[in-house]
Design a protein around this motif. Sequence first.
Motif, mmCIF file in Angstrom:
data_model
loop_
_atom_site.group_PDB
_atom_site.id
_atom_site.type_symbol
_atom_site.label_atom_id
_atom_site.label_comp_id
_atom_site.label_asym_id
_atom_site.label_seq_id
_atom_site.Cartn_x
_atom_site.Cartn_y
_atom_site.Cartn_z
ATOM 1 N N PHE A 60 53.769 14.125 18.327
ATOM 2 C CA PHE A 60 52.850 14.749 17.372
ATOM 3 C C PHE A 60 53.088 14.219 15.956
ATOM 4 O O PHE A 60 52.139 13.883 15.238
ATOM 5 N N ASP A 78 57.221 15.955 22.837
ATOM 6 C CA ASP A 78 55.869 16.221 22.344
ATOM 7 C C ASP A 78 55.847 16.405 20.830
ATOM 8 O O ASP A 78 54.901 15.976 20.158
ATOM 9 N N GLN A 79 56.876 17.039 20.283
ATOM 10 C CA GLN A 79 56.947 17.211 18.833
ATOM 11 C C GLN A 79 57.096 15.865 18.136
ATOM 12 O O GLN A 79 56.457 15.621 17.098
ATOM 13 N N LEU A 81 52.100 21.698 23.764
ATOM 14 C CA LEU A 81 53.136 22.580 23.211
ATOM 15 C C LEU A 81 52.703 24.044 23.256
ATOM 16 O O LEU A 81 53.519 24.933 23.525
ATOM 17 N N MET A 82 51.421 24.293 23.017
ATOM 18 C CA MET A 82 50.924 25.672 23.066
ATOM 19 C C MET A 82 51.000 26.251 24.474
ATOM 20 O O MET A 82 51.383 27.409 24.662
ATOM 21 N N ARG A 84 53.352 28.559 15.615
ATOM 22 C CA ARG A 84 53.299 27.383 14.733
ATOM 23 C C ARG A 84 52.367 26.303 15.265
ATOM 24 O O ARG A 84 51.689 25.622 14.475
ATOM 25 N N TYR A 85 52.301 26.153 16.553
ATOM 26 C CA TYR A 85 51.460 25.095 17.124
ATOM 27 C C TYR A 85 49.973 25.435 16.968
ATOM 28 O O TYR A 85 49.152 24.552 16.726
ATOM 29 N N LYS A 103 48.924 16.757 21.979
ATOM 30 C CA LYS A 103 50.326 17.179 21.999
ATOM 31 C C LYS A 103 50.472 18.639 21.591
ATOM 32 O O LYS A 103 51.315 19.368 22.135
ATOM 33 N N LEU A 104 49.661 19.095 20.651
ATOM 34 C CA LEU A 104 49.717 20.503 20.261
ATOM 35 C C LEU A 104 49.274 21.406 21.397
ATOM 36 O O LEU A 104 49.870 22.469 21.626
ATOM 37 N N ASN A 134 59.537 19.623 24.967
ATOM 38 C CA ASN A 134 59.131 20.043 23.623
ATOM 39 C C ASN A 134 59.525 19.006 22.578
ATOM 40 O O ASN A 134 58.730 18.662 21.691
#
Length: 235
Positions: free
Chosen positions: A45, A41-42, A64-65, A73-74, A60-61, A38
């Motif tokens: 992003f 990836d954050q 994360l999703m 939030r994603y 990347k979102l 996470n």
Amino acid sequence: MKRAVVFMLLILSSGMVFSQTATDSIPKLDPKTKNALNAADQAAFQLAMRYSDRALAKTKLYDLMVRNPEDIRYMEALANIYFEANQSASAALVALDILEINDKNVGAKEIAAYSLEQLGALDRALPQYESLYLLTGDNFSLFKSASLQYNLKRYAEAMNSVEMLIKNAKADEKIGFPKEDGTTQEVSMKAAGFNLKGLIYLDQNSKTEAKAAFSEAISLDPSFEQAKQNLQSSN
């Protein structure tokens, strides 16, 4: 293009929602590994957004999703990226999935309402604008609700919304209208309400009432080009 819109509407009607069931087949990660992925990836992003690489940011979102289906939030960030890129179909689909999770998410309602309207799905956009007005009391949402009700020929509802708008509009509230020269003209919300009221009357062949409404719009905003054109065409 029409086939793409029809396909999108079929997806909308199917009620597909991103949820935990979409990730059931993915192996579970231990918390340490999950947190590390996470964080990576954050960070990627954020860099992608900084360098305007929207394609990588969306990738990347999605990662994360899938890894964090419970974190809305994603999805919100993804909806905003699609919306800002004028990808109305994708923006609407993501926003509607968010609303399945939280039907009071104002940002998602705004994106869903505008995107569905852009796609021509007026009957789907209208409930979003109506709900948005109930949640926020925002007169722009009320004006959009009245406009869509008018376009859908739901005249009684449109007139009721317009009367509310005229009563509630504040003196400093403005809304943009396109002019013949391609520019946008800012007019008062109340004048916009009277102009729409005139159009509703005109559609119902009530020309006397329509002229009175257009004239009121012009008296409130003497430079209101569309109201002047509507008054002229009602003669």
